[in-house]
Design an enzyme around this catalytic site. Structure first.
Site, PDB file in Angstrom:
ATOM      1  NE  ARG A  25       8.053  -2.249   5.787  1.00  0.00           N
ATOM      2  CZ  ARG A  25       6.763  -1.931   5.898  1.00  0.00           C
ATOM      3  NH1 ARG A  25       6.116  -1.401   4.886  1.00  0.00           N
ATOM      4  NH2 ARG A  25       6.130  -2.153   7.020  1.00  0.00           N
ATOM      5  NE  ARG A  35       2.743  -4.110  11.161  1.00  0.00           N
ATOM      6  CZ  ARG A  35       3.673  -3.924  10.233  1.00  0.00           C
ATOM      7  NH1 ARG A  35       4.857  -4.513  10.349  1.00  0.00           N
ATOM      8  NH2 ARG A  35       3.425  -3.176   9.195  1.00  0.00           N
ATOM      9  CE  LYS A  68      -2.268  -0.389   3.852  1.00  0.00           C
ATOM     10  NZ  LYS A  68      -1.671  -1.620   4.373  1.00  0.00           N
ATOM     11  NE  ARG A 102      -3.518  -0.607  10.609  1.00  0.00           N
ATOM     12  CZ  ARG A 102      -2.531  -0.023   9.925  1.00  0.00           C
ATOM     13  NH1 ARG A 102      -2.647   1.217   9.544  1.00  0.00           N
ATOM     14  NH2 ARG A 102      -1.445  -0.696   9.633  1.00  0.00           N
ATOM     15  NE  ARG A 120       7.049   0.200   9.815  1.00  0.00           N
ATOM     16  CZ  ARG A 120       5.864   0.305   9.227  1.00  0.00           C
ATOM     17  NH1 ARG A 120       5.771   0.860   8.035  1.00  0.00           N
ATOM     18  NH2 ARG A 120       4.768  -0.126   9.805  1.00  0.00           N
TER      19      ARG A 120
END
Ligand code: AMP
Length: 214
Positions: free
Chosen positions: A123, A167, A14, A89, A156
């Site tokens: 990531r 998550r 996203k 969310r 992160r």
């Protein structure tokens, strides 16, 4: 100007696509995750409260996120077209958003669950220029450094495996019901989020070809 919401599990791409779509349509990219990370970095009371939840991979309480977002939308011109990334969310957040503004289109990024974990744990980002890489799908030339400015890359806190599992579970329990919420309102378009950044970008452009621009 169009008011667009991007929905999709963490790791579905996203954020990457949001930057390109917002630029193409000339609308601001509003990421509640970026707003919360900025508040945490600035050390504001609200940011420090949010940071505890984010590190664990849990949702930040609605009152905190809604406060940040309402500030953005109430700026001059703030509600006149935007791309929302990471908000809403939960169903209560969607209801609150619906009271603030009318939404034109909701894009749902669809990707098999097993791909998400790899994308998230791989990531890395540059803390100076914000470039985002993925050790398997979009690797930097040197795995430890930013291609653009040579800065050591960072991960992160919530991309570590434990927070990633939380998550994904939070997405299933709290965010996935929004697909039905927006489908029932005739706003949902599903997008296959597999493939290269360019391939997914082309599908999105196609999905948005009739979105109101004026
Ligand atoms: P993101 O950058 O969108 O992956 O968001 C990172 C983290 O910020 C999430 O795991 C949550 O802890 C928090 N967050 C971002 N947006 C929201 C939201 N709309 N509601 C609650 N928490 C959020």
């Amino acid at each position: 100007m169009p008011r667009i919401v991007l929905l999709g599990p963490p790791g579905s791409g996203k954020g990457t696509q949001a930057t390109a779509i917002a630029r193409a349509l000339g609308i601001p990219h509003l990421s509640t995750g970026d707003m919360l990370r900025a508040a945490a970095k600035a050390g504001t009371p609200l940011g420090l409260e949010a940071d505890r939840y984010m590190r664990a991979g849990e949702l930040v309480p609605d009152r905190v996120v809604l406060g940040l977002l309402a500030d953005e939308l109430h700026r001059p011109g703030g509600g006149n077209g935007f791309l929302l990334d990471g908000f809403p969310r939960t169903v209560p957040q969607a209801e609150a958003l619906g009271r603030l503004v009318r939404i034109d289109r909701v894009l749902s990024f669809e990707l098999p669950e097993e791909r998400l974990v790899d994308r998230l744990t791989g990531r890395r980002s540059c803390p100076v220029c914000g470039s985002v890489y993925n050790l398997t799908t979009q690797p930097p030339k040197d795995p430890a450094r930013c291609d653009r400015d040579g800065t050591p890359l960072v991960q992160r806190a919530d991309d570590r495996p434990e927070a990633v599992r939380t998550r994904l579970a939070v997405y299933d329990a709290q965010t996935r019901p929004l697909l039905e919420y927006y489908r029932a309102r005739g706003l949902l378009t599903r997008v296959d989020a597999q493939g290269s950044v360019a391939e997914v970008g082309a599908r999105i452009a196609n999905a948005l070809r009739d979105v109101p621009r004026g």
